[in-house]
Structure formats: C-alpha cells, structure tokens
Design a protein around this motif. Structure first.
Motif, mmCIF file in Angstrom:
data_model
loop_
_atom_site.group_PDB
_atom_site.id
_atom_site.type_symbol
_atom_site.label_atom_id
_atom_site.label_comp_id
_atom_site.label_asym_id
_atom_site.label_seq_id
_atom_site.Cartn_x
_atom_site.Cartn_y
_atom_site.Cartn_z
ATOM 1 N N PHE A 134 14.877 -25.078 -3.236
ATOM 2 C CA PHE A 134 15.801 -26.253 -3.185
ATOM 3 C C PHE A 134 16.389 -26.625 -1.518
ATOM 4 O O PHE A 134 16.392 -28.048 -1.380
ATOM 5 N N LEU A 135 16.221 -25.817 -0.878
ATOM 6 C CA LEU A 135 16.878 -25.857 0.556
ATOM 7 C C LEU A 135 15.878 -26.998 1.450
ATOM 8 O O LEU A 135 15.817 -27.771 2.437
ATOM 9 N N ILE A 136 14.766 -26.774 1.012
ATOM 10 C CA ILE A 136 13.487 -27.340 1.703
ATOM 11 C C ILE A 136 13.569 -29.058 1.497
ATOM 12 O O ILE A 136 13.461 -30.017 2.753
ATOM 13 N N TYR A 137 13.986 -29.661 0.509
ATOM 14 C CA TYR A 137 13.909 -31.034 0.246
ATOM 15 C C TYR A 137 15.151 -31.704 -0.330
ATOM 16 O O TYR A 137 15.401 -32.928 -0.489
ATOM 17 N N SER A 138 16.080 -30.840 -0.665
ATOM 18 C CA SER A 138 17.418 -31.364 -1.215
ATOM 19 C C SER A 138 18.144 -31.917 -0.304
ATOM 20 O O SER A 138 18.141 -31.518 0.911
ATOM 21 N N HIS A 139 18.999 -33.113 -0.690
ATOM 22 C CA HIS A 139 19.857 -33.383 0.290
ATOM 23 C C HIS A 139 20.992 -32.596 0.359
ATOM 24 O O HIS A 139 21.588 -31.565 -0.564
ATOM 25 N N ARG A 141 24.116 -32.621 0.393
ATOM 26 C CA ARG A 141 25.222 -32.923 -0.217
ATOM 27 C C ARG A 141 25.144 -32.856 -1.945
ATOM 28 O O ARG A 141 25.982 -33.042 -2.607
ATOM 29 N N SER A 142 23.793 -32.439 -2.189
ATOM 30 C CA SER A 142 23.435 -32.392 -3.658
ATOM 31 C C SER A 142 23.830 -31.129 -4.186
ATOM 32 O O SER A 142 23.930 -29.895 -3.541
ATOM 33 N N ARG A 143 23.984 -31.056 -5.451
ATOM 34 C CA ARG A 143 24.139 -29.982 -6.275
ATOM 35 C C ARG A 143 23.241 -28.769 -6.235
ATOM 36 O O ARG A 143 23.511 -27.558 -6.166
ATOM 37 N N ALA A 144 21.687 -29.158 -5.997
ATOM 38 C CA ALA A 144 20.799 -28.164 -5.742
ATOM 39 C C ALA A 144 20.941 -27.358 -4.348
ATOM 40 O O ALA A 144 20.846 -26.491 -4.632
ATOM 41 N N PHE A 145 21.431 -28.160 -3.471
ATOM 42 C CA PHE A 145 21.508 -27.853 -2.271
ATOM 43 C C PHE A 145 22.604 -26.788 -2.054
ATOM 44 O O PHE A 145 22.599 -25.575 -1.651
ATOM 45 N N PHE A 146 23.953 -27.044 -2.972
ATOM 46 C CA PHE A 146 24.841 -26.227 -3.112
ATOM 47 C C PHE A 146 24.448 -24.982 -3.840
ATOM 48 O O PHE A 146 25.191 -23.877 -3.215
ATOM 49 N N LEU A 147 23.971 -25.058 -4.846
ATOM 50 C CA LEU A 147 23.630 -23.738 -5.537
ATOM 51 C C LEU A 147 22.617 -22.937 -4.628
ATOM 52 O O LEU A 147 23.087 -21.674 -4.790
ATOM 53 N N ALA A 148 21.770 -23.548 -4.132
ATOM 54 C CA ALA A 148 20.856 -22.539 -3.350
ATOM 55 C C ALA A 148 21.747 -21.979 -2.121
ATOM 56 O O ALA A 148 21.722 -20.586 -1.988
ATOM 57 N N THR A 149 22.674 -22.662 -1.418
ATOM 58 C CA THR A 149 23.556 -21.699 -0.425
ATOM 59 C C THR A 149 24.436 -20.918 -1.169
ATOM 60 O O THR A 149 24.798 -19.837 -0.422
ATOM 61 N N PHE A 150 25.075 -21.259 -2.419
ATOM 62 C CA PHE A 150 25.910 -20.411 -2.926
ATOM 63 C C PHE A 150 25.102 -19.038 -3.262
ATOM 64 O O PHE A 150 25.670 -17.737 -2.990
ATOM 65 N N VAL A 151 24.112 -18.952 -4.166
ATOM 66 C CA VAL A 151 23.160 -17.878 -4.521
ATOM 67 C C VAL A 151 23.037 -16.886 -3.156
ATOM 68 O O VAL A 151 23.105 -15.769 -3.226
ATOM 69 N N PHE A 152 22.732 -17.623 -2.029
ATOM 70 C CA PHE A 152 22.303 -16.811 -0.828
ATOM 71 C C PHE A 152 23.753 -16.071 -0.379
ATOM 72 O O PHE A 152 23.688 -14.968 -0.062
ATOM 73 N N THR A 153 24.806 -16.954 -0.375
ATOM 74 C CA THR A 153 26.118 -16.272 0.006
ATOM 75 C C THR A 153 26.595 -15.097 -0.907
ATOM 76 O O THR A 153 26.892 -14.071 -0.410
ATOM 77 N N PHE A 154 26.188 -15.243 -2.258
ATOM 78 C CA PHE A 154 26.474 -14.213 -3.056
ATOM 79 C C PHE A 154 25.845 -12.872 -2.848
ATOM 80 O O PHE A 154 26.065 -11.528 -2.968
ATOM 81 N N THR A 229 13.451 -29.323 9.713
ATOM 82 C CA THR A 229 14.676 -28.318 9.984
ATOM 83 C C THR A 229 15.142 -27.594 8.741
ATOM 84 O O THR A 229 15.430 -26.597 8.869
ATOM 85 N N LYS A 230 15.109 -28.268 7.698
ATOM 86 C CA LYS A 230 15.539 -27.602 6.308
ATOM 87 C C LYS A 230 14.450 -26.777 5.926
ATOM 88 O O LYS A 230 14.891 -25.671 5.439
ATOM 89 N N TRP A 231 13.067 -26.937 6.316
ATOM 90 C CA TRP A 231 12.008 -25.826 6.146
ATOM 91 C C TRP A 231 12.361 -24.680 6.937
ATOM 92 O O TRP A 231 12.303 -23.827 6.343
#
Length: 484
Positions: A134-139, A141-154, A229-231
């Motif tokens: 999701f980090l590669i193409y999601s905005h 501020r999108s929910r997908a980007f937030f979910l990906a960063t949350f899982v990584f942080t967890f 950059t996101k890639w």
C-alpha cells in the motif's frame, strides 16, 4: 493507445494503399465492404471516409505510399515488433473464388502494455499481497497508507520489547543471554531452524525482488499514485522489519536449551513477522471496511511489466544470488561462533566461590574457597578445580553436579547436587545438595553457597579497600579476604 499498421490485401492489390490505424485496440471488424458493388473500383480510404468510423470514435486512417502489387503474403504487425507476423497466405487461384471485399484480421492488444516496448522484452510482475505494498501507491493521507504504517509500527514495537527482554548489555561477558552450553540434538535443530527462518522470511526476499526489478515506468502507469520516493520508503520499512525479525528469530533459536523451546520460539516469531500478510488478508475479506477492501482487491488484480533489460541484467542476478549468500553466511557464521564459544566455556564463570556446611562431614569444610575453570570436560560440560585437587564436575550416570575430594572421576563424589541437566554448576546453587559420608550414608547439606567470583565484571566488587587486578581483588595493607 498502440499503433497498428494494417495491410489490407484487397486494397493493396487494387489501389496500392496502406491504412494506418491509431487509437483504441481493435478486437473485431465486420466486413465493411459487404454492400459495395463488386464491379466498382475500391476508392482509397482516408481519415474522413473510413467505414469503421461508426465503430471506433477515435480511429484515424491515413493514406500511405503505395504498396507493391504482388502476390506476397500479407503482413500484420504491432508497432514495436521485431518481425512481421503472417495473417494469411495469398493464393491467386483460391482468392479468385473469394469475395473481393477485404476483411480485417482481428487484433488483440494485451491490456497492460501501454508502451512501445516489445512484449518479448517484458516480464509480468505483481505487487506482493501485504500491507507494505500500500505504501508504494497510496496517498499519504489515505486509510491504506495509515494501515500500512500502523502495522509496521506495531511489529517494530513487539520486536523492541522482545529485544529488551532477551538481552542484557550490562553484562559484557554474555550480553545476549546465550546458554553456556546445549546438547547436540539442540545444536543440530538450531542449524535446521536457521535455514527455515531464512527461507520463510519473505519480507527480506520481497525487498530483494523489488531491488532486482527496479522502479519501472509501467509500475507508475499501472498503479496511479506510485512514486519512486514511496517505492523506496516501502523497501526501507519492509527491509528493516524483516531483518529485525530475522535476527531476533535466530537469537531466540540460539537461546533455546531444548528442541521444544526452540520450535515454540520459532513459531511465535513467524506469526509476528507475517502480521502484515495476515492484516492484508483481513482487509481483502472486508474486516476493515469496503474502501480498504477495494484497495486490496485492486492490488491483487493489477499487474505491471518490468523490462528484461533490468530483470536479466548482471545487477539483478547479483541481487538475487546475494540475498541467500549474504544471509546464510552471516547467520551460520554467528551460529558457528556461538557454538565454539559454548564448547570452550566462554560464557561460563572462570572462577567460582563454593562453601559447604560441616555438620554431616566436617572435612568438607576444608575445601571451601575458589574453584577455577578447567578444560577437562565430562558429558560435554567443563569442570572446575579447587585446592588440594578437588574436582567439581558433572556425573552423567547420575545426571547431577558433584564435588569429589580425592578421586578424579565425578561419579565418585563426596557432595552432589539434585538431578540437573544444566551446563552451568551455578544453576544448582538454589537447589538442595547432599553429602556422602565415609560409610556411604547420604545426608542433606544444611547449607551451601555457590557464586561467581569475577571482579572485573562487577563495579566496586573489591570494596573501598581493594582493587581488581587479573580478575582478583588486591587488598590494601591491613585488609584481607576475597573481597577485602
């Protein structure tokens, strides 16, 4: 869209014109000259009189130079191909029986090819089905980007707490809390577990695949919003999580003292490392809402193409091979170093202080004092030697640590611990010991004391009136004792 050059056999033979069609992909054409008079000459088509205009809104047909009027086979080629592809064999005798009206061969364009790169030079790729994609193409501020960063942080939070618990960096001799020794089956099982851990660590492997393919323009075209950059960000986060999980997994494997503990620790780490995959599956099944479900479905159904020039290059081949070579080299080098240190007694205390009560056997009190690590081993466990030739070693027949006063064999003991399989005699300090009298009667020891005596690893070990030198306390004038 792609450009196609279509050679119309009938028009080429009768009027020498070649049609160039550009725009949307053509899947099928009806015979558009069915109602024309066979006896009339076919006019040269142009951009405004093409009878396919009512079928394709964005088709432009232009007149090119006259094609040779011979009986060669008719060619059809997608622009960018390295060679022509035959559509039909022209036979003058057989063709006289056919309708003079021309037919257009159906053309099919692959839906994902949007460049002029030949298909033979492309390799089909898909993004991995996990939250890191999701980090590669999601905005951002999108929910997908937030979910990906949350899982990584967890995941990193779990790893950090675990790393803090299983390490002890204030102990310079054994900061990783490694066991002083393990049985041979455990050592063999740990080697197998390391192999499985490297192979099943898919996050690090996916990083190697992304680096191998590189950031291709077709990736950005297929996934709207994808940037280099996101890639790169997805690679850094995925790689850091994967490597941290892999190193902690190997550390837990090496800290295990039984095969069962080893397998349980390995399985627990495998679940945490695959948490990003599990969350993606839940997202795809709609547990996190319809919006994220659509995002995950889109990711699963979309593919892109990477150029063979990058996937088959020497750099790509090096990345693929180096992934396993580097990880296997590092992990098994660590496994070998730890194994050698365990066998040599590096994690054992070099000298211990032992004291035994004299109620049951008065003579045993004379052997109270320091015991020094000895290279002689029994049942794979190093022994200690004290004053007067006393031996503190492991008796394999009775599975216990013993103290022998005159005999060099540990099973002819004077004092012995409770049954134990430990490689370190200090672990028996809190368990009962017993003593054997001269008449072979056994009685429990009312008091015993075992402790490591190494002043160089403990601050202020020798107190205010002594100093540590060569791992022993050197007392000032007028002060005596092991700790002054």
């Amino acid at each position: 869209g792609d450009d196609y050059v279509i050679s119309n056999r009938a028009n080429a033979l009768m009027s020498g014109s070649i049609q160039r069609v550009s725009g949307a992909s053509i899947t099928a054409f009806e015979d558009f000259t069915q109602n024309q008079n066979k006896d009339k000459d076919l006019p040269t088509p142009h951009a405004h009189s093409d009878p396919t205009d009512d079928v394709l809104d964005d088709v432009n047909v232009i007149t090119a130079t006259a094609a040779p009027q011979d009986n060669d086979r008719v060619k059809l080629c997608e622009e960018g191909c390295s060679m022509s592809m035959p559509v039909d064999e022209y036979d003058g005798h057989k063709d006289s029986d056919r309708d003079s009206n021309s037919e257009l061969q159906p053309l099919h364009r692959h839906p994902s090819i949007v460049t002029l790169t030949p298909q033979n030079d492309l390799t089909k790729r898909v993004l991995s089905e996990d939250t890191f994609s999701f980090l590669i193409y999601s905005h951002v501020r999108s929910r997908a980007f937030f979910l990906a960063t949350f899982v990584f942080t967890f995941q990193i939070a779990i790893y950090s707490v675990l790393a803090y618990d299983i390490t002890h960096f204030s102990n310079p001799k054994n900061p990783l809390k490694l066991p002083v020794g393990v049985e041979t089956p455990v050592r063999i099982a740990s080697a197998f577990a390391i192999v499985v851990a490297i192979i099943t660590q898919d996050d690090v492997r996916k990083v190697a695949n992304l680096l191998r393919d590189g950031f291709d323009q077709d990736l950005a075209d297929s996934f709207q919003g994808a940037t280099k950059t996101k890639w790169i960000m997805s690679i850094v986060l995925r790689g850091s999580e994967g490597l941290m999980g892999l190193f902690l997994t190997v550390l837990l494997i090496m800290q295990s003292t039984t095969v069962l503990d080893l397998l349980l620790n390995f399985l627990a780490m495998e679940f945490v490392s695959h948490l990003d995959d599990v969350v993606f599956v839940l997202t795809k099944e709609g547990f996190f809402g319809g919006g994220l479900q659509n995002e995950s479905t889109k990711l699963s159904n979309t593919f892109y193409h990477a150029s063979h020039l990058s996937t088959n290059s020497r750099t790509a081949s090096f990345v693929t091979k180096a992934y396993f070579i580097i990880l296997f080299t590092i992990m098994f080098a660590a496994w070998g170093i730890i194994s050698v240190n365990q066998v040599s007694g590096k994690y054992l205390c070099n000298q211990i202080f032992a004291q035994f009560s004299e109620e049951a056997l008065p003579m045993i009190g004379t052997f109270t004092g320091l015991f020094y690590l000895h290279k002689q081993s029994f049942a794979g466990r190093l022994s200690y030697r004290g004053r007067g030739g006393s031996l503190m070693a492991y008796c394999e027949d009775e599975t216990r640590w013993t103290l022998s006063l005159e005999d060099s064999h540990p099973c002819n003991w004077t004092a012995a611990s409770s049954e134990s399989t430990s490689f370190d005699v200090l672990t028996t300090a809190s368990s009962p010991w017993m003593v054997r009298s001269l008449s072979s009667l056994e009685a429990p020891l009312t008091h015993h004391f075992l402790a490591c005596y190494e002043c160089k690893y403990v601050d202020n070990f020798c107190g205010e009136f002594g100093s540590c030198s060569s791992n022993q306390c050197m007392c000032n004038d007028g002060y005596y004792g092991l700790r002054c």
